[in-house]
Design a protein around this motif. Structure first.
Motif, PDB file in Angstrom:
ATOM      1  N   GLN A 276       0.826  -1.210   0.000  1.00 52.42           N
ATOM      2  CA  GLN A 276       0.000   0.000   0.000  1.00 52.42           C
ATOM      3  C   GLN A 276       0.857   1.255   0.000  1.00 52.42           C
ATOM      4  O   GLN A 276       0.332   2.361  -0.024  1.00 52.42           O
ATOM      5  CB  GLN A 276      -0.896  -0.008   1.253  1.00 52.42           C
ATOM      6  N   GLY A 277       2.163   1.104   0.053  1.00 51.54           N
ATOM      7  CA  GLY A 277       3.080   2.224   0.194  1.00 51.54           C
ATOM      8  C   GLY A 277       4.136   1.846   1.202  1.00 51.54           C
ATOM      9  O   GLY A 277       4.539   0.689   1.293  1.00 51.54           O
ATOM     10  N   ASN A 278       4.591   2.818   1.993  1.00 55.58           N
ATOM     11  CA  ASN A 278       5.657   2.518   2.946  1.00 55.58           C
ATOM     12  C   ASN A 278       5.135   2.023   4.295  1.00 55.58           C
ATOM     13  O   ASN A 278       5.920   1.749   5.194  1.00 55.58           O
ATOM     14  CB  ASN A 278       6.531   3.762   3.161  1.00 55.58           C
ATOM     15  N   ILE A 279       3.809   1.920   4.454  1.00 53.97           N
ATOM     16  CA  ILE A 279       3.226   1.381   5.683  1.00 53.97           C
ATOM     17  C   ILE A 279       2.292   0.232   5.312  1.00 53.97           C
ATOM     18  O   ILE A 279       1.374   0.390   4.512  1.00 53.97           O
ATOM     19  CB  ILE A 279       2.454   2.457   6.468  1.00 53.97           C
ATOM     20  N   TYR A 280       2.559  -0.929   5.898  1.00 58.52           N
ATOM     21  CA  TYR A 280       1.753  -2.120   5.643  1.00 58.52           C
ATOM     22  C   TYR A 280       0.798  -2.303   6.821  1.00 58.52           C
ATOM     23  O   TYR A 280       1.223  -2.414   7.970  1.00 58.52           O
ATOM     24  CB  TYR A 280       2.659  -3.342   5.490  1.00 58.52           C
ATOM     25  N   LEU A 281      -0.505  -2.344   6.526  1.00 57.26           N
ATOM     26  CA  LEU A 281      -1.511  -2.383   7.569  1.00 57.26           C
ATOM     27  C   LEU A 281      -1.935  -3.803   7.908  1.00 57.26           C
ATOM     28  O   LEU A 281      -2.105  -4.637   7.026  1.00 57.26           O
ATOM     29  CB  LEU A 281      -2.746  -1.582   7.146  1.00 57.26           C
ATOM     30  N   ASN A 282      -2.122  -4.047   9.196  1.00 62.13           N
ATOM     31  CA  ASN A 282      -2.663  -5.306   9.696  1.00 62.13           C
ATOM     32  C   ASN A 282      -3.487  -4.976  10.928  1.00 62.13           C
ATOM     33  O   ASN A 282      -3.303  -3.922  11.545  1.00 62.13           O
ATOM     34  CB  ASN A 282      -1.522  -6.268  10.036  1.00 62.13           C
ATOM     35  N   SER A 283      -4.381  -5.836  11.305  1.00 62.10           N
ATOM     36  CA  SER A 283      -5.243  -5.563  12.452  1.00 62.10           C
ATOM     37  C   SER A 283      -4.474  -5.479  13.763  1.00 62.10           C
ATOM     38  O   SER A 283      -4.973  -4.906  14.737  1.00 62.10           O
ATOM     39  CB  SER A 283      -6.314  -6.651  12.568  1.00 62.10           C
ATOM     40  N   ASP A 284      -3.270  -6.055  13.829  1.00 62.17           N
ATOM     41  CA  ASP A 284      -2.491  -6.072  15.064  1.00 62.17           C
ATOM     42  C   ASP A 284      -1.341  -5.073  15.083  1.00 62.17           C
ATOM     43  O   ASP A 284      -0.821  -4.757  16.158  1.00 62.17           O
ATOM     44  CB  ASP A 284      -1.908  -7.471  15.300  1.00 62.17           C
ATOM     45  N   VAL A 285      -0.936  -4.564  13.917  1.00 61.67           N
ATOM     46  CA  VAL A 285       0.272  -3.735  13.868  1.00 61.67           C
ATOM     47  C   VAL A 285       0.352  -3.030  12.528  1.00 61.67           C
ATOM     48  O   VAL A 285      -0.170  -3.520  11.523  1.00 61.67           O
ATOM     49  CB  VAL A 285       1.530  -4.614  14.088  1.00 61.67           C
ATOM     50  N   LYS A 286       0.980  -1.870  12.528  1.00 62.12           N
ATOM     51  CA  LYS A 286       1.396  -1.249  11.283  1.00 62.12           C
ATOM     52  C   LYS A 286       2.863  -1.607  11.051  1.00 62.12           C
ATOM     53  O   LYS A 286       3.702  -1.431  11.941  1.00 62.12           O
ATOM     54  CB  LYS A 286       1.277   0.276  11.348  1.00 62.12           C
ATOM     55  N   GLY A 287       3.186  -2.077   9.850  1.00 62.90           N
ATOM     56  CA  GLY A 287       4.574  -2.338   9.485  1.00 62.90           C
ATOM     57  C   GLY A 287       5.135  -1.139   8.741  1.00 62.90           C
ATOM     58  O   GLY A 287       4.629  -0.771   7.684  1.00 62.90           O
ATOM     59  N   ILE A 288       6.182  -0.521   9.279  1.00 61.58           N
ATOM     60  CA  ILE A 288       6.817   0.639   8.664  1.00 61.58           C
ATOM     61  C   ILE A 288       8.028   0.134   7.884  1.00 61.58           C
ATOM     62  O   ILE A 288       8.974  -0.410   8.460  1.00 61.58           O
ATOM     63  CB  ILE A 288       7.224   1.672   9.727  1.00 61.58           C
TER      64      ILE A 288
ATOM     65  N   ILE B  32      12.444  -3.786   9.564  1.00 64.74           N
ATOM     66  CA  ILE B  32      11.027  -3.431   9.659  1.00 64.74           C
ATOM     67  C   ILE B  32      10.743  -2.877  11.063  1.00 64.74           C
ATOM     68  O   ILE B  32      11.148  -3.455  12.073  1.00 64.74           O
ATOM     69  CB  ILE B  32      10.133  -4.655   9.408  1.00 64.74           C
ATOM     70  N   ARG B  33      10.055  -1.778  11.122  1.00 63.79           N
ATOM     71  CA  ARG B  33       9.620  -1.207  12.399  1.00 63.79           C
ATOM     72  C   ARG B  33       8.098  -1.300  12.518  1.00 63.79           C
ATOM     73  O   ARG B  33       7.406  -1.448  11.516  1.00 63.79           O
ATOM     74  CB  ARG B  33      10.063   0.256  12.506  1.00 63.79           C
ATOM     75  N   GLY B  34       7.619  -1.231  13.751  1.00 62.69           N
ATOM     76  CA  GLY B  34       6.193  -1.373  13.978  1.00 62.69           C
ATOM     77  C   GLY B  34       5.594  -0.190  14.702  1.00 62.69           C
ATOM     78  O   GLY B  34       6.305   0.615  15.324  1.00 62.69           O
ATOM     79  N   ALA B  35       4.271  -0.086  14.633  1.00 63.47           N
ATOM     80  CA  ALA B  35       3.516   0.955  15.320  1.00 63.47           C
ATOM     81  C   ALA B  35       2.126   0.397  15.628  1.00 63.47           C
ATOM     82  O   ALA B  35       1.717  -0.618  15.060  1.00 63.47           O
ATOM     83  CB  ALA B  35       3.415   2.207  14.450  1.00 63.47           C
ATOM     84  N   PRO B  36       1.390   1.039  16.544  1.00 64.67           N
ATOM     85  CA  PRO B  36       0.049   0.533  16.877  1.00 64.67           C
ATOM     86  C   PRO B  36      -0.831   0.411  15.643  1.00 64.67           C
ATOM     87  O   PRO B  36      -0.718   1.202  14.699  1.00 64.67           O
ATOM     88  CB  PRO B  36      -0.491   1.593  17.849  1.00 64.67           C
ATOM     89  N   PRO B  37      -1.729  -0.562  15.629  1.00 63.74           N
ATOM     90  CA  PRO B  37      -2.576  -0.806  14.452  1.00 63.74           C
ATOM     91  C   PRO B  37      -3.614   0.289  14.267  1.00 63.74           C
ATOM     92  O   PRO B  37      -3.892   1.072  15.183  1.00 63.74           O
ATOM     93  CB  PRO B  37      -3.233  -2.148  14.775  1.00 63.74           C
ATOM     94  N   PRO B  38      -4.236   0.342  13.090  1.00 62.50           N
ATOM     95  CA  PRO B  38      -5.263   1.350  12.829  1.00 62.50           C
ATOM     96  C   PRO B  38      -6.567   0.990  13.535  1.00 62.50           C
ATOM     97  O   PRO B  38      -6.797  -0.170  13.889  1.00 62.50           O
ATOM     98  CB  PRO B  38      -5.424   1.292  11.309  1.00 62.50           C
ATOM     99  N   PRO B  39      -7.450   1.961  13.732  1.00 56.14           N
ATOM    100  CA  PRO B  39      -8.724   1.684  14.402  1.00 56.14           C
ATOM    101  C   PRO B  39      -9.710   0.908  13.544  1.00 56.14           C
ATOM    102  O   PRO B  39     -10.704   0.397  14.053  1.00 56.14           O
ATOM    103  CB  PRO B  39      -9.264   3.081  14.722  1.00 56.14           C
ATOM    104  N   THR B  40      -9.451   0.809  12.242  1.00 58.05           N
ATOM    105  CA  THR B  40     -10.350   0.081  11.348  1.00 58.05           C
ATOM    106  C   THR B  40      -9.615  -1.082  10.709  1.00 58.05           C
ATOM    107  O   THR B  40      -8.380  -1.133  10.679  1.00 58.05           O
ATOM    108  CB  THR B  40     -10.881   0.990  10.232  1.00 58.05           C
TER     109      THR B  40
END
Length: 628
Positions: free
Chosen positions: A268-280, A299-307
């Motif tokens: 999707q770009g430089n951030i990969y979305l998953n229900s448990d984590v964002k992959g940067i 790979i770095r991580g961040a809190p997942p999106p609300p949706t």
């Protein structure tokens, strides 16, 4: 080794070494024997896949070697599958995941309202005009609505002792995340580790795509090495980094360039979305560490999106067509490979014309595409069925740029389902893990959403920084050449959008690039001397701007589309998302290549001005250099 010894070793080694997770399917046509192969050809701890084919022929080996299985059941019936699996016996604990099926609350969209479109938070994007067709008339009922779940329910099942877990719809990488999360006893806020496992799962989720299939540089390798492939394995460390590999002494190859192709697939770009984590992904690195062993890190991580993503399918009408296509670069070799594979499969069962010449420097993807007609005539229908079965068997073992037309629809009108990608709040999901018991009803174990959620924000999109980018004029004399002579690529779909990742082959980035065992590893037809390590990357990022991509798309470009661009400097890659080019996407796309799989090879076939130093110094990656 006895069952008891396998069990003791499994428990003793859990968390003390990398977990070995194998994939056995990424598409409904993948044969069931791949599960058996992954279990018997070497040691693995988990087998993951997109559906349950192969369980009957493998369950004895799973029980003997204590291999756990995690299946993404899609929109299937996970409860029914779990019950059938339990009937196979062998004292394996079976569980299923529930909560993804939202059809009961999405069935009457006209009355209750349509959820936001997947791209509704991107103000630059205009969705296709027929995107809201499911609201028109009474003839477009919703057939299925499944939310993409994460790994939390899978982890719960493993903690309860489940040996086989059958999910409804989870994200493609979630089974791998769940296996690594449980094995290494991570917490749900270990975002860097979870993000690493996310990309490990992304790397092996597509059958043989990470062991040599759909590889842009396939023509440099012996073609007979590129079919009847085993699928990939991810060895995931406690810190979330991984090594992508396959079983030894099998066909195909796992190289840095093969893994880069798969990494760039359907991003999707430089951030990969998953229900448990964002992959940067900005700092990703992919490097060979041995024969058929490629390390992925950074790979770095961040809190997942609300949706999370919600896939809604509805009756779209009728369509007719059947074609098998090859796009652009190395077309002759593509059909050679495909014909060899089909002949191999047909001969094994005991039981072809080429049409079209691709235009030089094509101005649209259609001009870069040729077709194959596969014809069978027999008095015994089983012979015709054998042909269809052979095509299905090798559906995920093909050349890069391969795509079927309109999902192999026949010439007679047939109904089809169209697709609406939506967003759904994670906090509104009612998810649970159900553990089956031999003599009583399943026990239900509710799960909760992630503890921390964070909005995505505006997606990054930029051309190379002029302050750190050489002007194109500084690269010296140029020569007209196809872009694919110096660049590899991979493309795919994200609903109505196409992603395209171009990258510099490893030979340009590392002067010492070579297999650790050249006497036995599949090797290119001829190996060139590497160019200056930074030249190709410096040129690629300077050349491939957003405006340059629009020019390359030619007649396929429409001003209604929107382009985003990011760079992955650690692997020498430039990545684009072209919003809207696939219309409604999937089966609802009117494009010949509705999944965008051929876009990359079409664009590699375009003629551009390439620095002479790059062509002569690196030998190129094209067919001319390979002597083909």
């Amino acid at each position: 080794m006895s069952k008891g010894n396998y069990q003791a070793r499994w428990e003793r080694q859990r968390g003390t070494r990398p977990v070995r997770v194998a994939n056995c399917s990424g598409y409904k046509a993948d044969p069931g024997y791949h599960m058996r192969r992954q279990a018997e050809l070497g040691d693995v701890d988990f087998i993951t896949g997109d559906y349950l084919a192969g369980i009957e022929q493998t369950v004895d080996l799973l029980a003997e070697k204590r291999i756990k299985v995690i299946i993404n059941g899609g929109a299937h019936n996970p409860k029914g599958l779990a019950e059938k699996t339990q009937e196979l016996g062998l004292s394996l604990k079976v569980a299923y995941v529930a909560g993804d099926n939202l059809l009961p609350i999405m069935k009457d969209i006209k009355k209750d309202g349509l959820p936001p479109h997947l791209d509704s938070d991107n103000s630059e994007v205009r969705v296709a005009k027929n995107t809201l067709a499911l609201l028109e008339g009474e003839s477009r009922p919703v057939i299925s609505a499944n939310a993409y779940l994460g790994a939390r329910e899978i982890v719960k099942g493993l903690e309860l002792g489940a040996d086989i877990i059958i999910a409804g719809r989870v994200a493609d990488a979630s089974p791998v995340i769940g296996a690594a999360w449980y094995w290494h006893s991570w917490s749900d806020t270990d975002y860097d580790r979870l993000a690493g496992a996310l990309i490990a799962g992304h790397s092996i989720e597509c059958s043989a795509y990470v062991t040599g299939s759909n590889f842009a540089g396939f023509y440099e390798y012996p073609l007979d090495q590129l079919y009847d492939l085993v699928f990939g394995i991810a060895e995931i460390e406690s810190d979330g980094t991984c090594v992508i590999t396959k079983h030894k002494n099998t066909k195909g190859m796992v190289t840095a360039d093969v893994v880069k192709c798969q990494f760039l697939y359907e991003l999707q770009g430089n951030i990969y979305l998953n229900s448990d984590v964002k992959g940067i992904l900005d700092d990703v690195k992919i490097e060979e560490v041995g024969r058929d062993r490629v390390r992925v890190c950074g790979i770095r991580g961040a809190p997942p999106p609300p949706t999370t993503k919600l896939a809604i399918f509805y009756r779209g009408g009728y369509q007719s067509e059947i074609l098998v296509n090859a796009t652009g670069y190395a077309t002759t070799e593509k059909w050679d490979l495909y014909e060899r594979m089909m002949r191999f499969g047909l001969k094994r069962r005991g039981i072809l014309d080429k049409i079209g010449i691709p235009q030089a420097n094509p101005q649209s993807q259609l001009q870069s595409t040729t077709y194959m007609r596969i014809f069978a005539e027999a008095s015994d229908p089983s012979i015709n069925i054998g042909l269809a079965q052979t095509m299905s068997e090798f559906a995920m073992q093909h050349f890069s740029g391969f795509h079927n037309s309109m999902d192999q629809r026949c010439a007679l009108p047939r109904p089809y389902l169209s697709y609406y990608p939506a967003l759904y709040p994670q906090a509104s999901l009612q998810t649970s893990l159900h553990l089956l018991h031999p003599d009583s009803a399943p026990s239900k174990h509710p799960t909760t959403p992630p503890p921390h959620l964070a909005p995505l924000g505006t997606r990054a999109s930029y051309d190379a920084d002029p302050a750190s980018t050489r002007p194109l004029s500084s690269f010296g004399p140029t020569r007209a050449a196809r872009l694919g002579d110096v660049v590899l690529a991979r493309s795919g779909d994200k609903s109505g959008n196409a992603n395209i990742g171009f990258f510099v082959p490893s030979r340009y980035l590392s002067p010492t690039h070579a297999s650790s065992d050249p006497t036995t590893a599949p090797s290119p037809v001829s190996a060139p001397e590497p160019a200056a390590p930074s030249l190709a990357w410096a040129w690629l990022r300077a050349f491939l701007t957003r405006a340059a991509l629009v020019d390359l798309l030619g007649a396929d470009w429409d001003p209604a589309y929107h382009v985003e661009r990011v760079e992955f400097a650690g692997i020498g890659a430039v990545h684009f998302v072209v919003y809207g080019i696939l219309g409604r996407g999937v089966s609802g796309s009117a494009r010949l290549d509705g999944l965008g799989k051929g876009l990359a090879d079409y664009l590699r076939d375009k003629v551009v001005e390439v620095p002479v130093e790059l062509l002569d110094g690196g030998g190129g990656v094209g067919r001319e250099r390979a002597g083909l």
